[in-house]
Write an enzyme that holds these catalytic residues in place. Structure first.
Site, PDB file in Angstrom:
ATOM      1  N   ASP A   1       1.919  -6.539  -0.973  1.00 34.98           N
ATOM      2  CA  ASP A   1       0.890  -7.258  -1.725  1.00 34.98           C
ATOM      3  C   ASP A   1       1.189  -7.212  -3.228  1.00 34.98           C
ATOM      4  OD1 ASP A   1       0.245  -4.607  -2.219  1.00 34.98           O
ATOM      5  OD2 ASP A   1      -1.778  -4.721  -1.381  1.00 34.98           O
ATOM      6  N   SER A   2       2.248  -6.514  -3.586  1.00 29.56           N
ATOM      7  CA  SER A   2       2.769  -6.568  -4.960  1.00 29.56           C
ATOM      8  C   SER A   2       3.157  -7.990  -5.351  1.00 29.56           C
ATOM      9  CB  SER A   2       3.980  -5.640  -5.106  1.00 29.56           C
ATOM     10  OG  SER A   2       4.891  -5.829  -4.036  1.00 29.56           O
TER      11      SER A   2
ATOM     12  N   ASP B   1       2.462  -6.389   4.468  1.00 31.49           N
ATOM     13  CA  ASP B   1       1.435  -5.563   3.835  1.00 31.49           C
ATOM     14  C   ASP B   1       0.071  -6.231   4.022  1.00 31.49           C
ATOM     15  OD1 ASP B   1       0.493  -3.433   2.392  1.00 31.49           O
ATOM     16  OD2 ASP B   1       1.610  -3.888   0.566  1.00 31.49           O
TER      17      ASP B   1
ATOM     18  N   GLU C   1       3.455   7.228  -1.947  1.00 29.38           N
ATOM     19  CA  GLU C   1       3.564   6.612  -3.277  1.00 29.38           C
ATOM     20  C   GLU C   1       2.945   7.504  -4.347  1.00 29.38           C
ATOM     21  OE1 GLU C   1       2.598   2.538  -5.813  1.00 29.38           O
ATOM     22  OE2 GLU C   1       2.210   2.588  -3.667  1.00 29.38           O
TER      23      GLU C   1
END
Length: 271
Positions: free
Chosen positions: A51-52, A90, A187
């Protein structure tokens, strides 16, 4: 040379074997057909349509506005560019939060329409029941704990996680592993915590800003190749400066057109 370099198609089973054999797993994001072809040809084992894409492709401030339609669109394009790499989609914010039933519906739609081989969802032990439901329905799930971009408002921004201890993250990882995830993104975790989590589970961990103790690493395509410089996280290592090269090429093109150097006879159709 990778022990798995001759594999024609990476499947979910290969990742567990790679952890057992202490072979690091390479992962990068991709959002279009051309970049997917490049990564596949290079030998990347896992490609994530993150989704980046909201930030690096669409210019959003963060990942929160990204829709399922957007992710499916980009994943379909990436799928066409892959022959060997394993493809993960994602799930965006809001697509798996309302209820388990709605989450299952959205994940099924995502897999069916995009061609992805797995979905990724953020969250710890509280997401274990959902993960179990998805896995029991035939959907491969990648977990994600530590810094969770979809929770930046409740987390108070992009802050390094794990400085308060390791226990919570091990508990989350084990709960998700028991629920059936095939791998786990760590992350923004301090390195020693990420290493401890990695040793505590049998599934492979994929780090991003979590040190070298993880079983694999993932970064964003645009960060790795120097295409995006609005901000550069500490954990990013740039392997190319593509933006500078592209700007220079565009300027050369402008100069050639303005001076009538291009097109010349070589690049024109002549009688």
């Amino acid at each position: 040379m990778s022990k798995h370099s001759e594999i024609k198609k990476i499947t979910v089973n290969h990742f567990a074997k790679m952890k057992q054999e202490n072979e690091k797993i390479t992962c990068l994001t991709a959002y279009d057909y051309t970049s997917a072809m490049i990564l596949d040809e290079a030998g990347i084992e896992l490609v994530l349509v993150g989704d980046s894409l909201g930030v690096v492709m669409n210019g959003y401030e963060n990942t929160i506005p990204v829709t399922l339609d957007e992710v499916i669109y980009h994943t379909k394009a990436v799928k066409r560019g892959l022959k060997r790499s394993f493809l993960v989609l994602d799930m965006p914010f809001g697509t798996y939060h309302e209820s388990e039933e709605k989450a299952l519906t959205n994940c099924i739609r995502a897999i069916k329409e995009s061609g992805a081989e797995a979905v990724k969802i953020e969250g710890g032990a509280e997401k274990a029941p959902l993960v179990k439901k998805l896995v029991n329905s035939g959907i491969n799930v990648m977990g994600h704990i530590g810094l969770m971009p979809q929770s930046i408002h409740t987390m108070g921004g992009f802050k390094v996680q794990g400085r308060d201890g390791v226990e919570k993250y091990i508990e989350d990882a084990k709960a998700l592993e028991e629920a059936g995830i095939f791998s786990l993104v760590l992350e923004g975790l301090v390195a020693d915590v990420a290493t401890s989590v990695t040793k505590a589970v049998d599934i492979p961990t994929i780090g991003i800003g979590a040190g070298k103790g993880c079983d694999g690493q993932i970064l964003v395509f645009h960060d790795v190749f120097g295409l995006f410089d609005d901000f550069i996280p500490k954990f990013v290592k740039r392997y190319a400066d593509a933006k500078t090269e592209l700007v220079k090429a565009a300027q050369d093109y402008i100069g050639d057109v303005k001076s009538s150097v291009f097109p010349d006879d070589k690049h024109s159709y002549l009688r």
